[in-house]
Design a protein around this motif. Structure first.
Motif, short mmCIF file in Angstrom:
data_model
loop_
_atom_site.label_atom_id
_atom_site.label_comp_id
_atom_site.label_asym_id
_atom_site.label_seq_id
_atom_site.Cartn_x
_atom_site.Cartn_y
_atom_site.Cartn_z
N VAL A 148 35.75 42.06 52.46
CA VAL A 148 34.94 40.86 52.72
C VAL A 148 35.61 39.96 53.76
O VAL A 148 34.99 39.56 54.74
CB VAL A 148 34.69 40.07 51.41
CG1 VAL A 148 33.91 38.78 51.67
CG2 VAL A 148 33.97 40.95 50.39
N CYS A 149 36.90 39.63 53.54
CA CYS A 149 37.53 38.59 54.36
C CYS A 149 38.70 39.07 55.20
O CYS A 149 39.31 38.29 55.93
CB CYS A 149 37.99 37.43 53.47
SG CYS A 149 39.38 37.87 52.40
N CYS A 162 40.24 41.21 47.95
CA CYS A 162 41.28 40.29 47.51
C CYS A 162 40.92 39.81 46.11
O CYS A 162 39.79 39.98 45.65
CB CYS A 162 41.42 39.13 48.50
SG CYS A 162 39.99 38.06 48.54
N HIS A 174 37.75 37.54 45.83
CA HIS A 174 36.47 38.20 46.08
C HIS A 174 36.17 39.26 45.03
O HIS A 174 35.01 39.47 44.68
CB HIS A 174 36.42 38.74 47.51
CG HIS A 174 36.28 37.65 48.52
ND1 HIS A 174 37.00 37.58 49.68
CD2 HIS A 174 35.50 36.53 48.48
CE1 HIS A 174 36.66 36.46 50.33
NE2 HIS A 174 35.76 35.82 49.62
N CYS A 177 41.04 43.26 52.56
CA CYS A 177 39.83 42.92 51.80
C CYS A 177 38.61 43.25 52.66
O CYS A 177 38.54 42.86 53.83
CB CYS A 177 39.84 41.43 51.44
SG CYS A 177 38.30 40.88 50.66
ZN LIG Z 1 38.73 38.59 50.36
#
Ligand SMILES: [Zn+2]
Length: 266
Positions: free
Chosen positions: A161-162, A194, A197, A159
């Motif tokens: 973002v994370c 993910c 997100h 992901c």
């Molecule tokens: Zn994520």
């Protein structure tokens, strides 16, 4: 077109690495984590055929998800490209590269092979038959399964973002949605996210600015709730997304800007 002899005697730095298997329609070299090539032929023992435009069905070989098929499944998991050799006639093949294992269907025991952009094949093919064949495929739109495979590979199956890293819970999110103008299935119009997100991005709970920074909706930022809100969303605010190593695969800034406007308007 390439003949069988050339494929079987292919060498890399003096080491013989056959590009096809002597007797099977799949080539899984010991040295490689994933499948190198498959051979597709309409008259073969397996029922491979187009599932939809630009997507080929390639049946599992006998033995289920283990054996030969394990490396095909691995190619899907890591988003590795493979070569498809299309058998044109006895001992004569056409190479189509890259193709992607876009989907694994365990219940019906096959993988979906997505063809990538074949314009180059059409341009570089010598004979009229090859040219016509490549062009006919070029016209078929691939592109959703290939899009997912390309985007997941670019982001190394994490992901953006994370950094969550399980393909089963990852999506290829469109920056400019599919249906809108500019929303084509180009890797620069995608980001691996993910499930949570991706959904947050689509609902404008989460935005990504053109300078690659994550923003969380201002109302959500002051809300008090459990760990998903706190760790999963609020703590992502202000972080930079993780970009593909290859510059050409990074998200298009104009598209990010267009999409970020929609986020900021909420
Ligand atoms: Zn994520």
């Amino acid at each position: 077109m390439i003949d069988r002899h050339t494929l079987l005697n292919f060498e890399v730095d003096g080491e013989k690495i056959p590009l096809i298997d002597y007797s099977r329609g799949i080539r899984n070299p010991r040295q490689l984590q994933a499948t190198l090539s498959i051979v597709s032929s309409a008259d073969g023992p397996y029922g491979d055929a187009f599932i939809e435009e630009g997507v080929w069905r390639y049946d599992f070989r006998t033995g289920g998800p283990g054996g030969d098929n394990a490396k095909l499944i691995e190619a899907n998991r890591i988003g590795a490209p493979l070569i498809m050799f299309r058998k044109l006639r006895r001992n004569v093949y056409q190479a189509i590269y890259p193709v992607w294992v876009a989907q694994v269907n365990r219940r019906e025991q096959y993988v979906a092979i997505a063809l990538d952009d074949l314009v180059e094949v059409a341009q570089h093919s010598a004979s009229p038959i090859e040219k016509r064949y490549a062009e006919s495929i070029t016209k078929r739109r691939v592109h959703q399964p290939a899009f997912r495979a390309m985007v997941l590979r670019a982001y190394e199956t994490r992901c953006t973002v994370c950094r969550f890293a399980h393909a089963e819970l990852l999506d290829a999110a469109h920056i400019v949605p599919d249906a809108e103008a500019g929303g084509d299935a180009d890797v620069t119009n995608g980001m691996t996210m993910c499930k949570i997100h991706h959904a947050a991005y689509d609902q404008n709970f989460l935005g990504v600015s053109p300078d690659y920074v994550v923003h969380i909706n201002k109302n959500l930022l002051v809300e008090k709730d459990g760990p998903m809100l706190k760790h999963g969303l609020q703590e992502m605010h202000g972080l930079s997304i993780t970009l593909p190593r290859t510059k050409a695969e990074r998200p298009n800034r104009d598209r990010l800007a267009a999409r970020f406007e929609a986020f900021s308007a909420v």
